[in-house]
Motif scaffolding. Structure first.
Motif, mmCIF file in Angstrom:
data_model
loop_
_atom_site.group_PDB
_atom_site.id
_atom_site.type_symbol
_atom_site.label_atom_id
_atom_site.label_comp_id
_atom_site.label_asym_id
_atom_site.label_seq_id
_atom_site.Cartn_x
_atom_site.Cartn_y
_atom_site.Cartn_z
ATOM 1 N N THR A 266 0.824 -1.204 0.000
ATOM 2 C CA THR A 266 0.000 0.000 0.000
ATOM 3 C C THR A 266 0.859 1.255 0.000
ATOM 4 O O THR A 266 0.592 2.219 -0.734
ATOM 5 C CB THR A 266 -0.927 0.005 1.232
ATOM 6 O OG1 THR A 266 -1.684 -1.210 1.277
ATOM 7 C CG2 THR A 266 -1.881 1.184 1.190
ATOM 8 N N ARG B 48 2.633 1.907 -3.391
ATOM 9 C CA ARG B 48 1.693 2.464 -4.369
ATOM 10 C C ARG B 48 1.483 3.956 -4.135
ATOM 11 O O ARG B 48 1.460 4.749 -5.085
ATOM 12 C CB ARG B 48 0.356 1.728 -4.278
ATOM 13 C CG ARG B 48 -0.677 2.238 -5.263
ATOM 14 C CD ARG B 48 -1.991 1.513 -5.101
ATOM 15 N NE ARG B 48 -2.989 2.015 -6.026
ATOM 16 C CZ ARG B 48 -4.260 1.624 -6.048
ATOM 17 N NH1 ARG B 48 -4.685 0.700 -5.187
ATOM 18 N NH2 ARG B 48 -5.115 2.129 -6.907
ATOM 19 N N ALA C 283 -2.671 -1.827 6.391
ATOM 20 C CA ALA C 283 -3.006 -1.245 5.087
ATOM 21 C C ALA C 283 -3.672 0.115 5.262
ATOM 22 O O ALA C 283 -3.354 1.081 4.546
ATOM 23 C CB ALA C 283 -3.906 -2.186 4.302
ATOM 24 N N SER D 260 -1.093 2.588 6.466
ATOM 25 C CA SER D 260 -0.151 2.925 5.402
ATOM 26 C C SER D 260 -0.696 4.029 4.508
ATOM 27 O O SER D 260 0.025 4.960 4.131
ATOM 28 C CB SER D 260 0.167 1.676 4.574
ATOM 29 O OG SER D 260 1.116 1.945 3.582
ATOM 30 N N MET D 261 -1.972 3.948 4.164
ATOM 31 C CA MET D 261 -2.579 4.983 3.330
ATOM 32 C C MET D 261 -2.566 6.334 4.038
ATOM 33 O O MET D 261 -2.306 7.372 3.425
ATOM 34 C CB MET D 261 -4.010 4.579 2.964
ATOM 35 C CG MET D 261 -4.093 3.427 1.969
ATOM 36 S SD MET D 261 -5.782 3.067 1.416
ATOM 37 C CE MET D 261 -6.464 2.289 2.895
#
Length: 252
Positions: A60, A63, A216, A219-220
């Motif tokens: 994540t 990206r 996740a 992480s964003m």
């Protein structure tokens, strides 16, 4: 010990917070591993299951940094090869050591690296106005990355605090780009470690997948606020929480 719904909720929430820390600087596993062990998860299982969350956190985060144009890719081969081989050595050691040795080894590594970073904050500050170096053109860089890979494969916690000085201080990436590369390196040795731990049957998938969901999400969030917090403040908070979490695990 059977984990309750409360345990899973605590793991997920702390997974979000730990992932934000990991994206901004590193050391989130300093909180996760002692918590899992305090909940009664065996040290080898805690160490292995944590890698599931780290895997999804890395994907994540990578990206997010790539979409922001902050992920350097020109020397990935040179950086990743020694990390992967080191990760294999470290994860094999972690998978075969008995828990009587592994638990204190994990906690000593966690506390030692956190203390070093707290006492020497300049280790995370890259040189100013210098050109990025390739691993093949930098004496000792491959050896240092191999050593970091061993540590990361073995324990994961605080790996960023010994990886960032190599990427920033030795290879001269600025901190934002070094943080992005850090996630690629983490993903590389985590894949190797996961393979070893899966073969050894040391992953509790319920714990790992709950961590993955929290990591996740964190992480964003972490990518969006990267580098906006004071590094000194973050180091102080992380050090204090590390001491508390390690003490709790030792008293278990």
């Amino acid at each position: 010990m059977d984990l309750t719904l409360w345990h899973y909720a605590a793991i997920a929430v702390l997974g979000i917070f730990a992932s934000i820390i990991n994206i901004l600087a590193g050391g989130g596993s300093n909180l996760i591993l002692p918590l899992l062990m305090a909940f009664g998860v065996p040290p080898d299982i805690a160490n292995a299951s944590n890698r599931v969350g780290i895997f999804f956190q890395s994907l994540t985060g990578i990206r997010g940094f790539r979409n922001a144009g902050a992920l350097p890719t020109h020397d990935l081969r040179g950086i990743l090869l020694p990390m992967i081989f080191g990760g294999l050595v470290g994860s094999v050691l972690a998978s075969v050591l008995p828990n009587q040795i592994l638990k204190p080894a994990l906690l000593v590594c966690i506390l030692g690296v956190a203390t070093l970073t707290f006492l020497k904050p300049q280790l995370l500050l890259p040189p100013q106005n210098v050109q990025e170096r390739k691993v093949s053109d930098t004496r000792g860089a491959a050896v240092l990355l191999f050593a970091v890979g061993i540590y990361g494969g073995f324990v994961q916690a605080s790996t960023a605090f010994i990886l960032l000085p190599v990427l920033a201080g030795v290879l001269h990436y600025n901190l934002l780009r070094a943080n992005a590369l850090k996630l690629v390196c983490t993903l590389a040795f985590t894949v190797v470690a996961l393979a070893v731990f899966i073969v050894q049957g040391q992953i509790w998938w319920d714990v790992g997948l709950v961590l993955a969901a929290g990591n996740a999400i964190g992480s964003m969030i972490g990518v969006k606020i990267a580098l906006k917090l004071s590094p000194n403040t973050l180091r102080t908070i992380l050090f204090v929480m590390t001491v508390v979490a390690v003490a709790a695990a030792f008293l278990k």
